[in-house]
Design a protein around this motif. Structure first.
Motif, PDB file in Angstrom:
ATOM      1  N   HIS A 172      26.322   3.442  -0.038  1.00  0.00           N
ATOM      2  CA  HIS A 172      26.046   2.283   0.925  1.00  0.00           C
ATOM      3  C   HIS A 172      27.384   1.708   1.851  1.00  0.00           C
ATOM      4  O   HIS A 172      26.912   1.401   3.174  1.00  0.00           O
ATOM      5  CB  HIS A 172      25.673   0.987   0.022  1.00  0.00           C
ATOM      6  N   VAL A 173      28.394   1.728   1.353  1.00  0.00           N
ATOM      7  CA  VAL A 173      29.520   1.028   2.155  1.00  0.00           C
ATOM      8  C   VAL A 173      30.029   1.992   3.486  1.00  0.00           C
ATOM      9  O   VAL A 173      30.387   1.906   4.260  1.00  0.00           O
ATOM     10  CB  VAL A 173      30.788   1.053   1.275  1.00  0.00           C
ATOM     11  N   THR A 174      30.055   3.578   2.776  1.00  0.00           N
ATOM     12  CA  THR A 174      30.329   4.458   3.951  1.00  0.00           C
ATOM     13  C   THR A 174      29.614   4.834   4.819  1.00  0.00           C
ATOM     14  O   THR A 174      29.604   5.826   5.601  1.00  0.00           O
ATOM     15  CB  THR A 174      31.308   5.719   3.230  1.00  0.00           C
ATOM     16  N   SER A 175      28.054   4.594   4.798  1.00  0.00           N
ATOM     17  CA  SER A 175      27.312   5.249   5.417  1.00  0.00           C
ATOM     18  C   SER A 175      27.574   4.566   7.174  1.00  0.00           C
ATOM     19  O   SER A 175      28.285   3.295   7.014  1.00  0.00           O
ATOM     20  CB  SER A 175      25.748   4.644   5.308  1.00  0.00           C
ATOM     21  N   LYS A 176      26.961   5.056   8.156  1.00  0.00           N
ATOM     22  CA  LYS A 176      27.150   4.574   9.346  1.00  0.00           C
ATOM     23  C   LYS A 176      26.880   3.270   9.177  1.00  0.00           C
ATOM     24  O   LYS A 176      27.796   2.316   9.936  1.00  0.00           O
ATOM     25  CB  LYS A 176      26.411   5.445  10.460  1.00  0.00           C
ATOM     26  N   SER A 226      29.176   0.582   7.100  1.00  0.00           N
ATOM     27  CA  SER A 226      30.362   0.318   7.300  1.00  0.00           C
ATOM     28  C   SER A 226      30.574  -0.400   8.678  1.00  0.00           C
ATOM     29  O   SER A 226      31.190  -1.535   8.735  1.00  0.00           O
ATOM     30  CB  SER A 226      31.060   1.580   7.742  1.00  0.00           C
ATOM     31  N   LEU A 227      29.502  -0.272   9.598  1.00  0.00           N
ATOM     32  CA  LEU A 227      29.327  -1.100  10.748  1.00  0.00           C
ATOM     33  C   LEU A 227      28.757  -2.731  10.539  1.00  0.00           C
ATOM     34  O   LEU A 227      29.223  -3.836  11.180  1.00  0.00           O
ATOM     35  CB  LEU A 227      28.586  -0.522  11.808  1.00  0.00           C
ATOM     36  N   THR A 228      27.888  -2.687   9.649  1.00  0.00           N
ATOM     37  CA  THR A 228      27.500  -3.760   8.942  1.00  0.00           C
ATOM     38  C   THR A 228      28.653  -4.764   8.528  1.00  0.00           C
ATOM     39  O   THR A 228      28.613  -5.717   8.851  1.00  0.00           O
ATOM     40  CB  THR A 228      26.360  -3.774   8.369  1.00  0.00           C
ATOM     41  N   LEU A 229      29.189  -4.392   7.528  1.00  0.00           N
ATOM     42  CA  LEU A 229      30.510  -5.007   6.747  1.00  0.00           C
ATOM     43  C   LEU A 229      31.502  -5.315   7.822  1.00  0.00           C
ATOM     44  O   LEU A 229      31.836  -6.500   7.820  1.00  0.00           O
ATOM     45  CB  LEU A 229      31.306  -4.000   5.788  1.00  0.00           C
ATOM     46  N   LYS A 249      37.213  -1.724   7.698  1.00  0.00           N
ATOM     47  CA  LYS A 249      37.659  -1.952   8.887  1.00  0.00           C
ATOM     48  C   LYS A 249      38.962  -1.154   9.239  1.00  0.00           C
ATOM     49  O   LYS A 249      39.148  -0.696  10.487  1.00  0.00           O
ATOM     50  CB  LYS A 249      38.014  -3.517   9.310  1.00  0.00           C
ATOM     51  N   ALA A 250      39.798  -1.011   8.345  1.00  0.00           N
ATOM     52  CA  ALA A 250      40.990  -0.313   8.616  1.00  0.00           C
ATOM     53  C   ALA A 250      40.595   1.160   8.987  1.00  0.00           C
ATOM     54  O   ALA A 250      41.225   1.840   9.697  1.00  0.00           O
ATOM     55  CB  ALA A 250      41.806  -0.251   7.308  1.00  0.00           C
ATOM     56  N   LEU A 251      39.467   1.850   8.207  1.00  0.00           N
ATOM     57  CA  LEU A 251      38.963   3.148   8.383  1.00  0.00           C
ATOM     58  C   LEU A 251      38.486   3.105   9.997  1.00  0.00           C
ATOM     59  O   LEU A 251      38.797   4.193  10.466  1.00  0.00           O
ATOM     60  CB  LEU A 251      38.041   3.451   7.286  1.00  0.00           C
ATOM     61  N   VAL A 252      37.623   2.190  10.252  1.00  0.00           N
ATOM     62  CA  VAL A 252      37.158   2.307  11.497  1.00  0.00           C
ATOM     63  C   VAL A 252      38.142   2.344  12.599  1.00  0.00           C
ATOM     64  O   VAL A 252      37.939   2.915  13.643  1.00  0.00           O
ATOM     65  CB  VAL A 252      36.109   0.936  11.788  1.00  0.00           C
ATOM     66  N   LEU A 253      39.338   1.318  12.468  1.00  0.00           N
ATOM     67  CA  LEU A 253      40.215   1.214  13.365  1.00  0.00           C
ATOM     68  C   LEU A 253      40.945   2.712  13.207  1.00  0.00           C
ATOM     69  O   LEU A 253      41.463   3.178  14.440  1.00  0.00           O
ATOM     70  CB  LEU A 253      41.115   0.182  13.101  1.00  0.00           C
ATOM     71  N   ALA A 254      41.245   3.272  12.336  1.00  0.00           N
ATOM     72  CA  ALA A 254      41.705   4.529  12.373  1.00  0.00           C
ATOM     73  C   ALA A 254      40.956   5.850  13.057  1.00  0.00           C
ATOM     74  O   ALA A 254      41.730   6.333  13.805  1.00  0.00           O
ATOM     75  CB  ALA A 254      42.119   5.058  10.590  1.00  0.00           C
ATOM     76  N   TYR A 288      39.045   4.945  15.582  1.00  0.00           N
ATOM     77  CA  TYR A 288      39.051   4.565  17.106  1.00  0.00           C
ATOM     78  C   TYR A 288      40.482   5.275  17.439  1.00  0.00           C
ATOM     79  O   TYR A 288      40.519   5.775  18.536  1.00  0.00           O
ATOM     80  CB  TYR A 288      39.024   3.048  17.072  1.00  0.00           C
ATOM     81  N   ASP A 289      41.521   5.169  16.630  1.00  0.00           N
ATOM     82  CA  ASP A 289      42.875   5.531  16.883  1.00  0.00           C
ATOM     83  C   ASP A 289      42.981   7.061  17.081  1.00  0.00           C
ATOM     84  O   ASP A 289      43.735   7.422  18.118  1.00  0.00           O
ATOM     85  CB  ASP A 289      43.865   5.086  16.075  1.00  0.00           C
ATOM     86  N   VAL A 290      42.175   7.825  16.342  1.00  0.00           N
ATOM     87  CA  VAL A 290      42.437   9.216  16.858  1.00  0.00           C
ATOM     88  C   VAL A 290      41.372   9.819  17.672  1.00  0.00           C
ATOM     89  O   VAL A 290      41.140  11.121  17.563  1.00  0.00           O
ATOM     90  CB  VAL A 290      42.341   9.917  15.107  1.00  0.00           C
ATOM     91  N   MET A 291      40.314   9.054  18.064  1.00  0.00           N
ATOM     92  CA  MET A 291      39.309   9.769  18.824  1.00  0.00           C
ATOM     93  C   MET A 291      39.729  10.200  20.158  1.00  0.00           C
ATOM     94  O   MET A 291      39.120  11.506  20.504  1.00  0.00           O
ATOM     95  CB  MET A 291      38.388   8.398  19.372  1.00  0.00           C
ATOM     96  N   PRO A 292      40.712  10.017  20.853  1.00  0.00           N
ATOM     97  CA  PRO A 292      41.181  10.854  21.977  1.00  0.00           C
ATOM     98  C   PRO A 292      41.650  12.460  21.489  1.00  0.00           C
ATOM     99  O   PRO A 292      41.101  13.240  22.069  1.00  0.00           O
ATOM    100  CB  PRO A 292      42.490  10.309  22.481  1.00  0.00           C
ATOM    101  N   GLU A 293      42.212  12.456  20.303  1.00  0.00           N
ATOM    102  CA  GLU A 293      42.374  13.876  19.855  1.00  0.00           C
ATOM    103  C   GLU A 293      41.365  14.514  19.481  1.00  0.00           C
ATOM    104  O   GLU A 293      41.027  15.677  19.476  1.00  0.00           O
ATOM    105  CB  GLU A 293      43.628  13.814  18.802  1.00  0.00           C
TER     106      GLU A 293
END
Length: 109
Positions: free
Chosen positions: A13-17, A20-23, A89-94, A96-101
């Motif tokens: 439930h927590v790691t589904s798309k 995680s976005l709802t949390l 949120k830390a995972l989501v931000l991580a 976002y940080d690696v998205m360019p690569e």
């Protein structure tokens, strides 16, 4: 890691798309259903409702009926939900940080 561990359902439930976005959307402050739907681009009413019910049954989200006029419902993180939301949120931000690569790698594949 055991297959029968009840944490697996909560983890799903927590790691589904949508979970995680709802949390993440609830982490700054409580929100109404419509506010959440607008904050989480692309989620349907049905999917948001199902996600909130799952997170509520897991004890991560609290559904609060406000007695102000007109009556309305707010959704808020429980203390356990706040703990999990910080990690999500830390995972989501991580991500976002690696998205360019990630995008460069996908383009060259």
């Amino acid at each position: 890691m055991a297959g029968a561990c009840p944490s697996r359902a909560v983890l799903e439930h927590v790691t589904s798309k949508w979970g995680s976005l709802t949390l993440a959307a609830l982490s700054p402050e409580p929100a109404r259903f419509g506010e959440l739907r607008r904050a989480i681009g692309g989620i349907s009413e049905k999917m948001l409702s199902q996600t909130l019910k799952s997170l509520e049954s897991d004890g991560l989200v609290d559904r609060r009926v406000q007695s102000t006029q007109p009556l309305h419902v707010d959704y808020a993180l429980t203390p356990s939900g706040e703990t999990v939301a910080r990690a999500v949120k830390a995972l989501v931000l991580a991500v976002y940080d690696v998205m360019p690569e990630v995008l460069r790698t996908a383009e060259s594949a």
